[in-house]
Write a protein that holds these residues in place. Sequence first.
Motif, PDB file in Angstrom:
ATOM      1  N   ARG A 232       0.845  -1.199   0.000  1.00 36.54           N
ATOM      2  CA  ARG A 232       0.000   0.000   0.000  1.00 36.54           C
ATOM      3  C   ARG A 232       0.881   1.249   0.000  1.00 36.54           C
ATOM      4  O   ARG A 232       1.875   1.315   0.731  1.00 36.54           O
ATOM      5  CB  ARG A 232      -0.863  -0.036   1.260  1.00 36.54           C
ATOM      6  CG  ARG A 232      -2.037   0.905   1.309  1.00 36.54           C
ATOM      7  CD  ARG A 232      -2.998   0.439   2.404  1.00 36.54           C
ATOM      8  NE  ARG A 232      -4.080   1.387   2.619  1.00 36.54           N
ATOM      9  CZ  ARG A 232      -4.060   2.340   3.552  1.00 36.54           C
ATOM     10  NH1 ARG A 232      -3.031   2.445   4.373  1.00 36.54           N
ATOM     11  NH2 ARG A 232      -5.090   3.166   3.685  1.00 36.54           N
ATOM     12  N   CYS A 249      -3.345   3.761  -0.956  1.00 37.89           N
ATOM     13  CA  CYS A 249      -3.715   3.239  -2.263  1.00 37.89           C
ATOM     14  C   CYS A 249      -3.053   1.874  -2.390  1.00 37.89           C
ATOM     15  O   CYS A 249      -1.835   1.773  -2.259  1.00 37.89           O
ATOM     16  CB  CYS A 249      -3.214   4.205  -3.323  1.00 37.89           C
ATOM     17  SG  CYS A 249      -3.250   3.588  -4.984  1.00 37.89           S
ATOM     18  N   VAL A 293      -3.351   9.421  -8.761  1.00 33.01           N
ATOM     19  CA  VAL A 293      -4.307   8.469  -8.194  1.00 33.01           C
ATOM     20  C   VAL A 293      -5.720   8.763  -8.707  1.00 33.01           C
ATOM     21  O   VAL A 293      -6.142   9.915  -8.761  1.00 33.01           O
ATOM     22  CB  VAL A 293      -4.287   8.557  -6.643  1.00 33.01           C
ATOM     23  CG1 VAL A 293      -5.409   7.723  -6.034  1.00 33.01           C
ATOM     24  CG2 VAL A 293      -2.947   8.080  -6.104  1.00 33.01           C
ATOM     25  N   TYR A 295      -9.710   8.027  -7.945  1.00 32.38           N
ATOM     26  CA  TYR A 295     -10.498   7.649  -6.766  1.00 32.38           C
ATOM     27  C   TYR A 295     -11.955   8.045  -6.977  1.00 32.38           C
ATOM     28  O   TYR A 295     -12.273   8.856  -7.851  1.00 32.38           O
ATOM     29  CB  TYR A 295      -9.931   8.298  -5.495  1.00 32.38           C
ATOM     30  CG  TYR A 295      -9.885   9.814  -5.515  1.00 32.38           C
ATOM     31  CD1 TYR A 295     -10.844  10.564  -4.840  1.00 32.38           C
ATOM     32  CD2 TYR A 295      -8.895  10.494  -6.217  1.00 32.38           C
ATOM     33  CE1 TYR A 295     -10.806  11.957  -4.853  1.00 32.38           C
ATOM     34  CE2 TYR A 295      -8.851  11.879  -6.245  1.00 32.38           C
ATOM     35  CZ  TYR A 295      -9.812  12.601  -5.564  1.00 32.38           C
ATOM     36  OH  TYR A 295      -9.774  13.987  -5.589  1.00 32.38           O
ATOM     37  N   HIS A 306     -11.693   4.275  -2.462  1.00 32.92           N
ATOM     38  CA  HIS A 306     -11.466   3.442  -3.652  1.00 32.92           C
ATOM     39  C   HIS A 306     -10.364   4.021  -4.545  1.00 32.92           C
ATOM     40  O   HIS A 306     -10.550   4.210  -5.752  1.00 32.92           O
ATOM     41  CB  HIS A 306     -12.761   3.284  -4.468  1.00 32.92           C
ATOM     42  CG  HIS A 306     -13.890   2.702  -3.689  1.00 32.92           C
ATOM     43  ND1 HIS A 306     -13.836   1.447  -3.122  1.00 32.92           N
ATOM     44  CD2 HIS A 306     -15.105   3.200  -3.354  1.00 32.92           C
ATOM     45  CE1 HIS A 306     -14.970   1.195  -2.493  1.00 32.92           C
ATOM     46  NE2 HIS A 306     -15.753   2.242  -2.600  1.00 32.92           N
ATOM     47  N   ALA A 307      -9.206   4.287  -3.940  1.00 32.19           N
ATOM     48  CA  ALA A 307      -8.090   4.875  -4.688  1.00 32.19           C
ATOM     49  C   ALA A 307      -7.341   3.804  -5.488  1.00 32.19           C
ATOM     50  O   ALA A 307      -7.133   2.692  -5.014  1.00 32.19           O
ATOM     51  CB  ALA A 307      -7.132   5.567  -3.721  1.00 32.19           C
ATOM     52  N   SER A 308      -6.944   4.167  -6.718  1.00 29.58           N
ATOM     53  CA  SER A 308      -6.201   3.259  -7.591  1.00 29.58           C
ATOM     54  C   SER A 308      -5.012   3.996  -8.201  1.00 29.58           C
ATOM     55  O   SER A 308      -5.153   5.114  -8.708  1.00 29.58           O
ATOM     56  CB  SER A 308      -7.118   2.739  -8.698  1.00 29.58           C
ATOM     57  OG  SER A 308      -6.408   1.941  -9.611  1.00 29.58           O
ATOM     58  N   PHE A 309      -3.838   3.396  -8.150  1.00 25.69           N
ATOM     59  CA  PHE A 309      -2.594   3.997  -8.627  1.00 25.69           C
ATOM     60  C   PHE A 309      -2.578   4.104 -10.150  1.00 25.69           C
ATOM     61  O   PHE A 309      -2.961   3.170 -10.849  1.00 25.69           O
ATOM     62  CB  PHE A 309      -1.424   3.125  -8.145  1.00 25.69           C
ATOM     63  CG  PHE A 309      -0.074   3.538  -8.653  1.00 25.69           C
ATOM     64  CD1 PHE A 309       0.627   4.569  -8.049  1.00 25.69           C
ATOM     65  CD2 PHE A 309       0.513   2.879  -9.723  1.00 25.69           C
ATOM     66  CE1 PHE A 309       1.879   4.935  -8.512  1.00 25.69           C
ATOM     67  CE2 PHE A 309       1.758   3.239 -10.195  1.00 25.69           C
ATOM     68  CZ  PHE A 309       2.450   4.278  -9.582  1.00 25.69           C
TER      69      PHE A 309
END
Length: 327
Positions: A232, A249, A293, A295, A306-309
């Motif tokens: 993370r 994330c 990010v 989100y 709901h964060a995504s790289f």
Amino acid sequence: MAKRTFKKKSPDLPPLDPLPARVDPCLATLVAKPPKGSDWAYEVKWDGYRIAVHIEAGRVRILTRGGYDWTERFPTIADDARRLAVKTAIIDGEAVVLDDQGRSDFGMLQRALGRMPSAVETGAIVFYAFDLLYLDGRDLRGLPLRERRRLLEPLVAGREGAVRLSEEVQADGEEFFRVACAHGLEGIIAKHIQKPYRSGRGEWWQKITCKRRDSFVVVGFEPSTVPGHLGRLLLAARQGNDLVYVGGCGTGWSHDLSRELRNVLASIATNKAAVSLRRKNAVFTEPMLVAEVEYRAWTDDGKLRHASFKGIRPREDEAAIYELRSH
């Protein structure tokens, strides 16, 4: 004796303007839905680096949104800009790498710039020009967007090299937005065609995104249960001169990228946290990197949901880091 005649100076031509060393970019304001009316034109929201291409006598400079000179990082754009039929110009636009569907991909751009190992070549980076701020001795920022585009299009339209035109769409904004999201694009930009160019964030340019997306400072990480991998990222936003923890994330990277990110972050680990945070498994890092990010929203206690790289870059150009409003 022959009568001497003098040419009358044209009253229509404004005096020559000095070429600005740098122009702060016009930034779009995030809104929930596209504006309506014939005074608005729409473009695809490109997923890359905002840059300004300065064409000067004998040289080309490429400046980032924060004012850094990144000419050496975009050699193909600089080389193609020298071929444009202008003496001096400042062109505003976005540097991107396109995927096999023709969509801009921020992660691929990062790899082309050497942030992560990749087969993506630097030459794959293209510049989509969407505004013209200066041309052959004339500062155009006071002209309406419609006029600036009229001057820009003959310079770059139809080109297939590293410098291309970002097409403007005269359409129903809501329908264009729906189609953009259905095709997996980041969103659209709406621009008022009657307005001049103004630096900073304003209402004359508006962005409508399919999902929320921002940049946050990486202040640490939690290791994965898989040895040598990333579990993370720990993220922070700016609040005045301080950094404030906004959550983590844990998705968005491949198996290989997870290992590479873990190695990069381990190399800048520190005992001194940049934010006020206690987490049992946290490894804190120097706040040198910025993560892009995607989100869905913010939680009530000010954390990303709901964060995504999507990508990583150095903090040196920190103009885009998300800023929390001070209470």
